[in-house]
Write a protein that holds these residues in place. Structure first.
Motif, PDB file in Angstrom:
ATOM      1  N   GLU A 223       1.039  -1.217  -0.302  1.00  0.00           N
ATOM      2  CA  GLU A 223       0.434   0.376  -0.210  1.00  0.00           C
ATOM      3  C   GLU A 223       0.889   1.220   0.351  1.00  0.00           C
ATOM      4  N   ARG A 224       1.844   1.103   0.708  1.00  0.00           N
ATOM      5  CA  ARG A 224       2.987   2.121   0.450  1.00  0.00           C
ATOM      6  C   ARG A 224       3.265   2.765  -0.367  1.00  0.00           C
ATOM      7  N   LYS A 225       3.848   1.569  -1.221  1.00  0.00           N
ATOM      8  CA  LYS A 225       4.198   1.806  -2.534  1.00  0.00           C
ATOM      9  C   LYS A 225       3.642   2.407  -3.245  1.00  0.00           C
ATOM     10  N   ARG A 226       2.253   1.646  -3.315  1.00  0.00           N
ATOM     11  CA  ARG A 226       1.280   2.434  -4.467  1.00  0.00           C
ATOM     12  C   ARG A 226       0.458   3.880  -4.665  1.00  0.00           C
ATOM     13  N   GLN A 227       1.187   4.206  -2.943  1.00  0.00           N
ATOM     14  CA  GLN A 227       0.487   5.385  -2.967  1.00  0.00           C
ATOM     15  C   GLN A 227       1.636   6.817  -3.209  1.00  0.00           C
ATOM     16  N   GLU A 228       2.640   5.739  -2.736  1.00  0.00           N
ATOM     17  CA  GLU A 228       4.084   6.248  -3.491  1.00  0.00           C
ATOM     18  C   GLU A 228       4.066   7.328  -4.959  1.00  0.00           C
ATOM     19  N   GLU A 229       3.648   5.602  -6.164  1.00  0.00           N
ATOM     20  CA  GLU A 229       3.614   6.227  -7.784  1.00  0.00           C
ATOM     21  C   GLU A 229       2.443   7.029  -7.443  1.00  0.00           C
ATOM     22  N   LEU A 230       0.688   6.906  -6.871  1.00  0.00           N
ATOM     23  CA  LEU A 230       0.236   8.115  -7.057  1.00  0.00           C
ATOM     24  C   LEU A 230       0.568   9.642  -6.583  1.00  0.00           C
ATOM     25  N   ARG A 231       1.259   9.350  -5.795  1.00  0.00           N
ATOM     26  CA  ARG A 231       2.071  10.744  -5.589  1.00  0.00           C
ATOM     27  C   ARG A 231       2.762  11.454  -6.666  1.00  0.00           C
ATOM     28  N   ARG A 232       3.425  10.407  -7.031  1.00  0.00           N
ATOM     29  CA  ARG A 232       4.859  10.825  -8.079  1.00  0.00           C
ATOM     30  C   ARG A 232       3.520  11.047  -9.478  1.00  0.00           C
ATOM     31  N   LEU A 233       2.845  10.524  -9.437  1.00  0.00           N
ATOM     32  CA  LEU A 233       2.291  10.990 -11.108  1.00  0.00           C
ATOM     33  C   LEU A 233       1.171  11.658 -10.724  1.00  0.00           C
ATOM     34  N   ALA A 234       0.833  11.954  -9.009  1.00  0.00           N
ATOM     35  CA  ALA A 234       0.209  13.578  -9.207  1.00  0.00           C
ATOM     36  C   ALA A 234       0.824  14.900  -9.517  1.00  0.00           C
ATOM     37  N   GLN A 235       1.980  14.516  -8.605  1.00  0.00           N
ATOM     38  CA  GLN A 235       2.987  15.318  -9.255  1.00  0.00           C
ATOM     39  C   GLN A 235       3.620  15.636 -10.770  1.00  0.00           C
ATOM     40  N   GLU A 236       3.591  14.499 -11.597  1.00  0.00           N
ATOM     41  CA  GLU A 236       3.951  14.766 -12.274  1.00  0.00           C
ATOM     42  C   GLU A 236       2.854  15.829 -13.450  1.00  0.00           C
ATOM     43  N   ARG A 237       1.655  15.095 -13.274  1.00  0.00           N
ATOM     44  CA  ARG A 237       0.515  15.867 -13.708  1.00  0.00           C
ATOM     45  C   ARG A 237       0.438  17.592 -13.383  1.00  0.00           C
ATOM     46  N   ALA A 238       0.598  17.455 -12.178  1.00  0.00           N
ATOM     47  CA  ALA A 238       1.118  18.852 -11.674  1.00  0.00           C
ATOM     48  C   ALA A 238       2.099  19.816 -12.278  1.00  0.00           C
ATOM     49  N   ARG A 239       3.374  19.487 -12.537  1.00  0.00           N
ATOM     50  CA  ARG A 239       4.167  18.914 -13.350  1.00  0.00           C
ATOM     51  C   ARG A 239       3.861  19.691 -14.803  1.00  0.00           C
ATOM     52  N   GLN A 240       3.334  19.527 -15.742  1.00  0.00           N
ATOM     53  CA  GLN A 240       2.969  19.168 -17.245  1.00  0.00           C
ATOM     54  C   GLN A 240       2.056  19.982 -17.055  1.00  0.00           C
ATOM     55  N   GLN A 241       0.701  20.730 -15.575  1.00  0.00           N
ATOM     56  CA  GLN A 241       0.017  21.798 -16.544  1.00  0.00           C
ATOM     57  C   GLN A 241       0.641  23.359 -15.831  1.00  0.00           C
ATOM     58  N   ALA A 242       1.542  22.824 -15.202  1.00  0.00           N
ATOM     59  CA  ALA A 242       2.174  24.215 -14.703  1.00  0.00           C
ATOM     60  C   ALA A 242       3.290  24.607 -16.282  1.00  0.00           C
ATOM     61  N   LEU A 243       3.752  23.540 -16.702  1.00  0.00           N
ATOM     62  CA  LEU A 243       4.801  23.887 -17.874  1.00  0.00           C
ATOM     63  C   LEU A 243       3.343  24.487 -18.779  1.00  0.00           C
TER      64      LEU A 243
END
Length: 391
Positions: A223-243
């Motif tokens: 579950e910890r690894k799944r949450q980390e992957e979800l956070r990473r994907l959310a950060q990537e989406r946020a980075r693309q939106q900011a760009l």
């Protein structure tokens, strides 16, 4: 020669023994059921011994001597023996009185069962020492529930006796026999269940607890690894939106390219999408960006893409140069249109389509950062500004 004969009484066996020298009748003799005992008429072969035959048929050598009228254990080739065979009555494994056989139902857990039957977890495990998990009870599996005496429930092995089990755990054979409702310990057979009162499978229970804790930690880690992957994907989406937001003002501030409208006779077209937003125009985008050979129309996933003009499907498939799933239409006169990054293609190569006919759906395949349609117009193989051909 071996002949198997069943008899209902010992007197018939004696008659057969006395009649051995005479030729045997060829017809079968039927006796009334149930058959409980039989005899094998065996012709001795060179190398046979009385002890070997007795071991082979699972009988006492003396019983062979008595049935065959032998005075010594010496055998001769050609000699006929009458070997007694006693049938064993089959019965299901014996369960001690006071032990209930329970079939697990959907939703049952170790906690619910211990509360329902007034047991402790270690008592339930002691009655079921073959349990593999404290958490996973499969519907339909059988559990033994001690309703009276509590203790360790074991299966009697081949060659074991009640006395052996009692001695192994330091118990009185009389107490074990009483707990199992047994008057004659020799009545028990391999496969029968024996309850050893007062004995608890503490080691088995501790091992199951350790296994339960290891499984819990494994679930938490997953579950910890799944949450980390979800956070990473959310950060990537946020980075693309900011760009995209940083690039949007520059694109809005840049002057819209001048478009030379062509006449309908030269090949006017219709928009391939409805409900879209132009995110990238035709032409040079920046000092370090590639020349854009079409226009990008942003739209939600699955938005229908229609043919900008009637024509024949020239290409319908996957592109190895970044277009992803794409379609190329040939409109004749050297005019082609390209529709890229589709989620799904709705036409096939060689098919004729009408203007406005659905040819695919918006996606983000190939070199794409979000759902959109990359639309190109080519004339004589050269990319032209699509806006010059659109209303």
């Amino acid at each position: 020669m071996i002949l198997l004969i069943f008899a209902a009484s010992p007197s018939l066996a004696l008659d057969l023994r006395l009649a051995l020298p005479l030729p045997l009748p060829e017809r079968a003799v039927e006796v009334s059921p149930p058959v409980r005992k039989g005899w094998v008429i065996y012709e001795v072969k060179p190398g046979d011994t009385l002890s070997g035959l007795a071991e082979h048929y699972g009988v006492n050598p003396k019983h062979i001597m008595w049935s065959s009228g032998l005075r010594s254990d010496r055998l001769y080739p050609g000699q006929r023996l009458l070997i007694p065979i006693v049938g064993v009555e089959e019965r299901p494994p014996r369960v001690p009185p006071g032990v209930e056989v329970y079939r697990v139902r959907p939703g049952d857990t170790l906690d619910t069962l211990t509360k329902r039957f007034g047991l402790t977890p270690v008592e339930l495990v002691s009655a079921n020492p073959s349990l593999e998990s404290l958490d996973r009870l499969v519907a339909g599996m059988e559990l033994y529930i001690p309703r009276k005496a509590k203790g360790l429930l074991l299966t009697l092995g081949e060659g074991q006796t009640l006395v052996d089990l009692a001695a192994r755990f330091g118990l009185s054979p009389v107490a074990v026999a009483r707990a199992n409702g047994v008057k004659d310990p020799t009545e028990l057979r391999p496969g029968d269940l024996v309850l050893l009162p007062g004995i608890q499978a503490k080691t088995t229970y501790q091992n199951l607890l350790a296994k339960q804790e290891a499984e819990r930690r494994a679930r938490l880690e997953a579950e910890r690894k799944r949450q980390e992957e979800l956070r990473r994907l959310a950060q990537e989406r946020a980075r693309q939106q900011a760009l995209a937001q940083r690039q949007a003002p520059r694109q809005q501030a840049s002057p819209r390219p001048q478009v030379r409208r062509v006449s309908y006779q030269e090949g006017a077209m219709r928009w391939p999408l409805s409900g879209f937003r132009i995110t990238t125009y035709f032409g040079q985008r920046g000092a370090f960006q590639r020349y854009h050979t079409g226009i990008d129309l942003a739209a939600p996933y699955g938005t229908p893409i229609v043919a900008a003009k009637a024509g024949q499907v020239e290409v319908a498939g996957w592109s190895s140069v970044g277009y992803g799933f794409h379609v190329v239409l040939d409109h004749g006169g050297g005019v082609e249109t390209l529709y890229a990054h589709m989620n799904r293609i709705a036409v096939r190569s060689g098919q004729w389509v009408k203007a406005g006919q659905v040819i695919g759906y918006v996606g983000s395949t190939g070199w794409s950062t979000g759902p959109h349609l990359h639309f190109e117009v080519r004339v004589g193989g050269m990319a032209r500004n699509p806006l010059a051909y659109l209303p």
